[in-house]
Enzyme design. Structure first.
Site: not given
Length: 372
Positions: A88, A331, A262, A305, A14
């Site tokens: 976590c 993304c 897909e 996408n 992170c």
């Protein structure tokens, strides 16, 4: 968010840990807007869609290390030593609560963790998904089928301890390479799909199909897509790179026909199962998106996408086609910017950043394109 793993340098995955969440959100929104500054006007942007800063992950991708008696579930360091991250703070509460029992199961079923240095052992990864209804999918990624019989033997005991376990499978990854899973999936339960109930759509996830890591933000992403697409004309929609059909299923309506494409047969099987109770004409096929588009008459609206690399050659087809509207979920704002520059006939009329991955620089961005 405070994290003992980060503070002790055991895990630095992170990269924004310690940065106040409001500042994280501002930085990411600014970065996405800068990346798309040449193609998206300031007026096109909506405020960023925020996430919970902790307890948001519906999925745990755990590398297994250590020994049979003391397994670690988490990550590997550079020396191949397992670092246990069962505590976590990113995991949804219902997901984090089951990880200790899964560690105990590794010992109970005597599944030797795979050792990167010696290339011996069996259990490489544990992949665990948690649904909004509290149910679980657990996948054991193994080097071979040697441990499958022991997993089957002890699975009833695991299910008694974890009655929320709905789907379990063994994935076989014989090669020594840095990937999460192999091609062969062996079902271990009668149920082979996990229902992910969103606002108005239930997606059925099969073991090798993809779903967004952050359920609440995924709901927001799909709701935004519904709102924007309700404002444009079009009754025939292509959902390309559709995965399990999240966008297409949310855009379905009695007066619409939706075709999803897909390459993953598992994802297509999930989408078809989810489509049973949705309105409109829904169909999903396992094909290459570019080849599919080139062989057919263009629809009214195209949804894409794609993976991080973007849509590539599909930009040329869109630019030359009669498609009036494109909804693009990405993304990777950098590859999105490249793709948009290759479609000068399309202009960005709406844009929004969705914080799918707090504590990191990763993001999701949704843009609506309309032909000039």
């Amino acid at each position: 968010m405070q994290c003992d793993y980060f503070d002790s340098a055991r895990c630095r995955s992170c990269t924004l840990m310690g940065v106040p969440y409001d500042e994280q959100l501002r930085r990411k929104d600014d970065a996405v807007r800068r990346a798309l500054a040449d193609v998206a006007d300031h007026d096109a942007w909506s405020p960023p869609f925020a996430s919970r800063e902790a307890g948001f992950r519906n999925k745990a991708k755990l590398a297994v290390g250590g020994t049979i008696s003391q397994p670690t579930l988490g990550i590997m360091d550079r020396q191949g030593t397992g670092i246990d991250l069962r505590g976590c703070g990113l995991y949804e509460a219902g997901l984090g609560a089951v990880l200790p029992r899964l560690g105990e199961f590794v010992t109970q079923a005597a599944i030797a963790p795979y050792h990167l240095g010696t290339r011996r052992g069996e259990l490489k990864n544990l992949l665990v998904t948690h649904s909004p209804d509290g149910e679980l999918m657990v996948r054991f990624v193994l080097r071979s089928q040697e441990a499958v019989s022991r997993i089957r033997k002890h699975l009833p005991d695991l299910r008694r301890g974890l009655p929320q376990l709905r789907v379990a499978s063994a994935n076989i990854l014989p090669e020594h390479k840095a990937v999460l899973e192999g091609d062969l999936e062996i079902p271990l339960t009668d149920d082979e799909s996990l229902p992910m109930r969103l606002d108005e759509v239930t997606l059925h996830l099969r073991p090798q199909s993809f779903f967004q890591t952050n359920t609440a933000v995924a709901e927001g992403l799909y709701a935004q897509a519904q709102q924007w697409c309700a404002e444009v004309d079009g009754t025939y929609i292509w959902d390309l790179y559709c995965g399990v059909g999240g966008f297409g299923l949310h855009l379905a309506a009695t007066d619409r026909r939706v075709t999803g494409i897909e390459t993953s047969p598992e994802a297509v099987a999930s989408a078809r199962l989810s489509a049973v109770d949705r309105p409109g004409r829904l169909e999903f096929f396992a094909q290459d998106a570019v080849a599919f588009a080139r062989a057919r008459k263009a629809p009214d609206l195209v949804v894409v996408n794609p993976p991080r690399r973007g849509i590539g050659d599909l930009t040329g087809w869109i630019e030359a086609s009669s498609v009036a509207t494109v909804l693009y979920s990405s993304c990777n704002a950098q590859s999105l910017a490249v793709d948009l520059s290759r479609m000068p006939s399309m202009r960005v009329t709406r844009a929004r950043m969705f914080d799918m991955f707090p504590q990191t620089n990763h993001h999701e961005v949704l843009v609506l394109l309309q032909r000039r």
